[in-house]
Design an enzyme around this catalytic site. Sequence first.
Site, PDB file in Angstrom:
ATOM      1  N   LYS A 148      53.537 -15.858 -39.238  1.00 27.42           N
ATOM      2  CA  LYS A 148      52.539 -15.487 -38.520  1.00 27.42           C
ATOM      3  C   LYS A 148      52.492 -14.114 -37.900  1.00 27.42           C
ATOM      4  O   LYS A 148      51.641 -13.656 -37.181  1.00 27.42           O
ATOM      5  CB  LYS A 148      52.510 -16.510 -37.119  1.00 27.42           C
ATOM      6  N   SER A 187      58.857 -27.266 -40.660  1.00 30.03           N
ATOM      7  CA  SER A 187      57.614 -26.972 -41.429  1.00 30.03           C
ATOM      8  C   SER A 187      58.258 -26.656 -42.702  1.00 30.03           C
ATOM      9  O   SER A 187      57.613 -27.109 -43.822  1.00 30.03           O
ATOM     10  CB  SER A 187      56.564 -26.308 -41.016  1.00 30.03           C
TER      11      SER A 187
HETATM   12  N1  PMP Z   1      54.827 -23.635 -40.081  1.00 28.77           N
HETATM   13  C1  PMP Z   1      54.909 -23.179 -38.887  1.00 28.77           C
HETATM   14  C2  PMP Z   1      56.382 -23.147 -37.843  1.00 28.77           C
HETATM   15  C3  PMP Z   1      53.777 -22.457 -38.158  1.00 28.77           C
HETATM   16  O1  PMP Z   1      53.947 -21.868 -36.912  1.00 28.77           O
HETATM   17  C4  PMP Z   1      52.628 -22.398 -38.643  1.00 28.77           C
HETATM   18  C5  PMP Z   1      51.423 -21.638 -38.018  1.00 28.77           C
HETATM   19  N2  PMP Z   1      51.043 -22.411 -37.001  1.00 28.77           N
HETATM   20  C6  PMP Z   1      52.442 -22.910 -39.944  1.00 28.77           C
HETATM   21  C7  PMP Z   1      53.595 -23.478 -40.416  1.00 28.77           C
HETATM   22  C8  PMP Z   1      51.141 -22.809 -40.699  1.00 28.77           C
HETATM   23  O2  PMP Z   1      50.582 -21.700 -40.931  1.00 28.77           O
HETATM   24  P1  PMP Z   1      49.005 -21.490 -40.876  1.00 28.77           P
HETATM   25  O3  PMP Z   1      48.673 -21.308 -39.540  1.00 28.77           O
HETATM   26  O4  PMP Z   1      48.879 -20.224 -41.709  1.00 28.77           O
HETATM   27  O5  PMP Z   1      48.135 -22.731 -41.724  1.00 28.77           O
END
Ligand code: PMP
Length: 359
Positions: free
Chosen positions: A54, A296
Amino acid sequence: MSAQSRTTEGRGRLYDSIIDTVGNTPCVRLNNIAPEGRTIYVKAEYFNPLSSVKDRLAVSIIEEAERSGALKPGQTVVEATSGNTGIGLAMVCAAKGYPLVVTMADSFSIERRRLMRFLGAKVVLTPRAVKGTGMYYKAKELAEQNGWFLASQFETQANSLVHENTTAREILADFKDQRLDYWVTGYGTGGTMTGVSRVLRRERPETKIVLSEPDTAQLLASGTPQERTADGSPATGHPAWAPHLLQGWTPDFVPLVIQETIDQKYYDSLMPVSGEESVEWSRQLACREGIFTGISGGGSLAATMKAAEMAPEGSVLLCMLPDTGERYLSSPLFDGVPEDMTEDEQRISESTPNYQMPS
Ligand code: PMP
């Protein structure tokens, strides 16, 4: 052991700002846990200065808004975020001199709030009962009432654009003249997915795109469209959503940023993963590969392992790792990791005579 000691050369440049260090994260091969005959690389976004994907979005939102005039010098920035966007924005706002207010559900990990406050941001907590939409509407209300600049990560074009211009370009460059059969990611706002897919579909049409969702929140798999207001923000929460462990993935609505992915059918398959298997794969990455990512990242790897098992022999897969495991010390990722010495550690300690330290 290699014959020669490792040496390094420096980056060959000096940096004018921390902001210029965002991006150019490495793709690293897994050497111990990939299924036989399949090659898995991970794109380690924790190499960004504030340790998540991010940081890219934060720079993009602020600099696009500076260019368009939507953000005035010294104006307060406000955003709803589960943490990493807030941490990235806090870095960019600190470096560029903008005050920042973040709204965040009180269910997200404590260290995220404290990190943002350490970076000079104000963090306004919203009750977990009102979910992602609750923190979102709080940010919107604060922006309208105070004339602040709302970063709008779930709707802004600057989100997918930065992934099109940076993340995707890096993947193309690093896999130039190399096989890339699968690219695997989850989504939060959908910026990574939409921006990278836009480029892969055009320039690497042979690469299959696997999109993952939490098994308890399969919003895209449900096929139920999201109801939206005129500006594209969600009118209601999505009926297919239930709570999940994957912080940063799949809010309780389908963001406008991922709508292009749905409309253009950017994914070849949807792969549900559970919170438990995500935690387990994050642990495996840490203790068997030395690669330290959050829940994630474990979720992306869980989906990648499933895709790899089904992929033909010789396949090459690339898995996104959005952030660092260090952001989850107080979360279920570290459940079962003891603070005190285990029996094994006690035995090691007692195995030499002078184990008692002088008091
Ligand atoms: N994993 C984590 C820990 C995140 O903070 C985010 C962003 N919200 C994502 C995955 C997903 O990324 P994106 O917003 O580009 O879909």
